[in-house]
Design a protein around this motif. Structure first.
Motif, short mmCIF file in Angstrom:
data_model
loop_
_atom_site.label_atom_id
_atom_site.label_comp_id
_atom_site.label_asym_id
_atom_site.label_seq_id
_atom_site.Cartn_x
_atom_site.Cartn_y
_atom_site.Cartn_z
N ILE A 168 -12.22 -6.15 0.47
CA ILE A 168 -12.45 -7.51 0.91
C ILE A 168 -13.22 -7.51 2.24
O ILE A 168 -13.13 -6.56 3.02
N ASP A 169 -13.95 -8.60 2.49
CA ASP A 169 -14.71 -8.73 3.73
C ASP A 169 -13.88 -9.32 4.86
O ASP A 169 -14.05 -8.94 6.03
N GLU A 170 -12.98 -10.24 4.53
CA GLU A 170 -12.17 -10.86 5.58
C GLU A 170 -11.14 -9.87 6.11
O GLU A 170 -10.76 -8.90 5.43
N ASP A 171 -10.69 -10.08 7.34
CA ASP A 171 -9.76 -9.18 7.99
C ASP A 171 -8.46 -9.07 7.20
O ASP A 171 -7.76 -10.06 7.00
N VAL A 172 -8.15 -7.86 6.76
CA VAL A 172 -6.97 -7.67 5.93
C VAL A 172 -5.69 -7.93 6.72
O VAL A 172 -4.64 -8.20 6.13
N ASP A 187 -0.33 -9.03 -13.63
CA ASP A 187 -1.41 -9.42 -14.54
C ASP A 187 -1.20 -8.76 -15.90
O ASP A 187 -0.83 -7.58 -16.00
N GLU A 188 -1.45 -9.51 -16.95
CA GLU A 188 -1.17 -9.04 -18.31
C GLU A 188 -2.00 -7.82 -18.69
O GLU A 188 -1.67 -7.12 -19.66
N ARG A 189 -3.05 -7.53 -17.96
CA ARG A 189 -3.87 -6.35 -18.28
C ARG A 189 -3.28 -5.06 -17.72
O ARG A 189 -3.82 -3.98 -17.96
N PHE A 190 -2.18 -5.16 -16.97
CA PHE A 190 -1.47 -3.97 -16.48
C PHE A 190 -0.18 -3.82 -17.28
O PHE A 190 0.83 -4.45 -16.95
N PRO A 191 -0.17 -3.00 -18.33
CA PRO A 191 1.02 -2.88 -19.18
C PRO A 191 2.27 -2.41 -18.42
O PRO A 191 3.38 -2.74 -18.81
N ARG A 192 2.08 -1.62 -17.35
CA ARG A 192 3.22 -1.15 -16.56
C ARG A 192 3.20 -1.76 -15.17
O ARG A 192 3.73 -1.18 -14.23
N LYS A 193 2.57 -2.93 -15.05
CA LYS A 193 2.33 -3.56 -13.76
C LYS A 193 1.42 -2.65 -12.93
O LYS A 193 0.96 -1.62 -13.41
N ALA A 194 1.18 -3.02 -11.67
CA ALA A 194 0.30 -2.20 -10.84
C ALA A 194 0.59 -2.44 -9.37
O ALA A 194 1.08 -3.49 -8.97
N ASN A 195 0.28 -1.43 -8.58
CA ASN A 195 0.29 -1.56 -7.13
C ASN A 195 -1.08 -2.11 -6.73
O ASN A 195 -2.10 -1.69 -7.27
N ILE A 196 -1.09 -3.03 -5.78
CA ILE A 196 -2.34 -3.70 -5.41
C ILE A 196 -2.68 -3.39 -3.96
O ILE A 196 -1.88 -3.64 -3.05
N GLU A 197 -3.88 -2.83 -3.74
CA GLU A 197 -4.34 -2.50 -2.40
C GLU A 197 -5.47 -3.45 -1.98
O GLU A 197 -6.39 -3.69 -2.76
N PHE A 198 -5.39 -3.95 -0.75
CA PHE A 198 -6.43 -4.80 -0.17
C PHE A 198 -7.01 -4.03 1.00
O PHE A 198 -6.28 -3.60 1.91
N VAL A 199 -8.35 -3.86 1.01
CA VAL A 199 -8.97 -2.87 1.90
C VAL A 199 -10.18 -3.42 2.65
O VAL A 199 -11.03 -4.11 2.07
N ASN A 200 -10.23 -3.10 3.95
CA ASN A 200 -11.44 -3.31 4.76
C ASN A 200 -12.15 -1.97 4.94
O ASN A 200 -11.50 -0.94 5.14
N VAL A 201 -13.47 -2.00 4.89
CA VAL A 201 -14.27 -0.80 5.17
C VAL A 201 -14.72 -0.88 6.62
O VAL A 201 -15.57 -1.70 6.98
N LEU A 202 -14.14 -0.04 7.48
CA LEU A 202 -14.52 0.01 8.89
C LEU A 202 -15.74 0.90 9.09
O LEU A 202 -16.59 0.63 9.94
N SER A 203 -15.81 1.96 8.30
CA SER A 203 -16.97 2.85 8.25
C SER A 203 -16.81 3.67 6.97
O SER A 203 -15.77 3.61 6.31
N PRO A 204 -17.82 4.46 6.57
CA PRO A 204 -17.67 5.25 5.35
C PRO A 204 -16.47 6.20 5.36
O PRO A 204 -15.93 6.52 4.31
N THR A 205 -16.04 6.63 6.55
CA THR A 205 -14.91 7.56 6.63
C THR A 205 -13.69 6.94 7.33
O THR A 205 -12.80 7.66 7.77
N HIS A 206 -13.66 5.62 7.40
CA HIS A 206 -12.53 4.94 8.06
C HIS A 206 -12.25 3.62 7.34
O HIS A 206 -13.07 2.70 7.36
N LEU A 207 -11.10 3.54 6.70
CA LEU A 207 -10.70 2.37 5.94
C LEU A 207 -9.41 1.79 6.52
O LEU A 207 -8.65 2.49 7.19
N LYS A 208 -9.18 0.52 6.23
CA LYS A 208 -7.96 -0.16 6.67
C LYS A 208 -7.35 -0.84 5.46
O LYS A 208 -8.03 -1.58 4.75
N MET A 209 -6.06 -0.60 5.21
CA MET A 209 -5.46 -1.02 3.95
C MET A 209 -4.09 -1.65 4.16
O MET A 209 -3.31 -1.24 5.01
N ARG A 210 -3.81 -2.67 3.33
CA ARG A 210 -2.45 -3.18 3.16
C ARG A 210 -2.14 -3.12 1.67
O ARG A 210 -3.04 -3.22 0.83
N VAL A 211 -0.86 -2.94 1.36
CA VAL A 211 -0.50 -2.69 -0.04
C VAL A 211 0.69 -3.54 -0.48
O VAL A 211 1.65 -3.74 0.27
#
Length: 281
Positions: A168-172, A187-211
């Motif tokens: 995502i572009d907005e601040d996570v 979501d019905e397309r996940f038969p066993r449900k799923a973990n959902i990650e929301f991510v900002n790209v700070l640089s190619p080698t630095h990410l910021k995530m909430r889960v």
């Protein structure tokens, strides 16, 4: 029942040494001990058990009593537990999980205390049917997820358990992880449900995530989710195949997807919090 509270990047679990203790109903126990008002308080329950195929076995249960295949932060804590307490005092420890046997390298300080641990998480799974996710083609980099009048694009990866990674572009930091995570997990397309990650790209080698973790809710960190996030970044050409730092609410993990063997390696801390006795009934 004797137990130990441990955390890795704030992802906290109640650990029971089943080399010494016996747990008859781990599903119910997980619900009881995880309650932060009436129990011990945790993101779940982890049993450290003997294994016939590895040095030890890890079983991990969510606060709702469901059993998960794998937890990256928990497995580092398991390795620290058995190393520091001389159950398995080896520099490389093999842990049996529902996602297969994982190898952990123990990185010690001058006092032979495990400080950080590097886990060979294996190769990420990108085939839709094996994740599993209902999608037309693999890898799944364009799964459309909609909620509250908004649409997002997810990349789906399994690290032994299913993940949907959304850049995502907005601040996570201020993003509505609970609102969207709760909907997308089921979501019905996940038969066993799923973990959902929301991510900002700070640089190619630095990410910021909430889960948002299935069966748990938002946690301060998710090891498998961090690995899935780094894999998704590589699949989408965002990150290179070299160490990537991922900032989590509870700390930072370093993830590397190595081209030499196709495996993902996760390095991060594990800490003891306290020991105690739990009276159940």
């Amino acid at each position: 029942m004797r137990f130990t509270k441990m955390q890795g990047c704030g992802n906290d679990y109640v650990y029971v040494n089943c080399f010494e203790e016996s747990v008859s109903s781990p599903e119910q126990l997980a619900r009881s001990v995880s309650d932060r008002h009436f129990g011990i308080g945790s993101d779940g329950l982890v049993l450290i058990c003997p294994s016939e195929v590895a040095d030890c076995k890890m079983r991990m249960f969510n606060p709702d009593g469901s059993e998960s295949e794998m937890c990256g932060n928990a497995i580092r804590c398991v390795a620290k537990y058995v190393y520091d307490r001389d159950i398995i005092h080896k520099q490389k420890i093999a842990v049996d999980t529902l996602a297969g046997i994982k190898l952990i390298a123990v990185n010690t300080d001058e006092n032979d205390i495990a400080r950080t641990l590097t886990v060979d998480m294996g190769a990420p799974i990108t085939t839709a049917a094996e994740i599993p996710v209902i999608a037309v083609s693999s890898p799944v980099k364009d799964l459309r997820l909609e909620a509250f009048g908004r649409e997002f694009t997810a990349t789906c990866v399994s690290m032994g358990n299913p993940h949907a990674v959304i850049f995502i572009d907005e601040d996570v930091s201020s993003f509505d992880v609970e609102g969207f995570g709760r909907v997308f997990e089921q979501d019905e397309r996940f038969p066993r449900k799923a973990n959902i990650e929301f991510v900002n790209v700070l640089s190619p080698t630095h990410l910021k995530m909430r889960v948002w973790e299935r069966g748990t809710g938002e946690t301060l960190a998710c090891g498998t989710g961090t690995c899935a996030t780094a894999a998704a970044a590589c699949l989408n050409g965002i990150s290179p195949y070299e160490p990537v730092m991922v900032d989590l609410l509870g700390g930072q993990l370093t993830i590397e997807w190595k081209k030499t063997d196709g495996h993902i390696y996760m390095t991060g801390p594990a800490e003891f919090t306290f020991d105690g006795e739990y009276y159940n009934g």
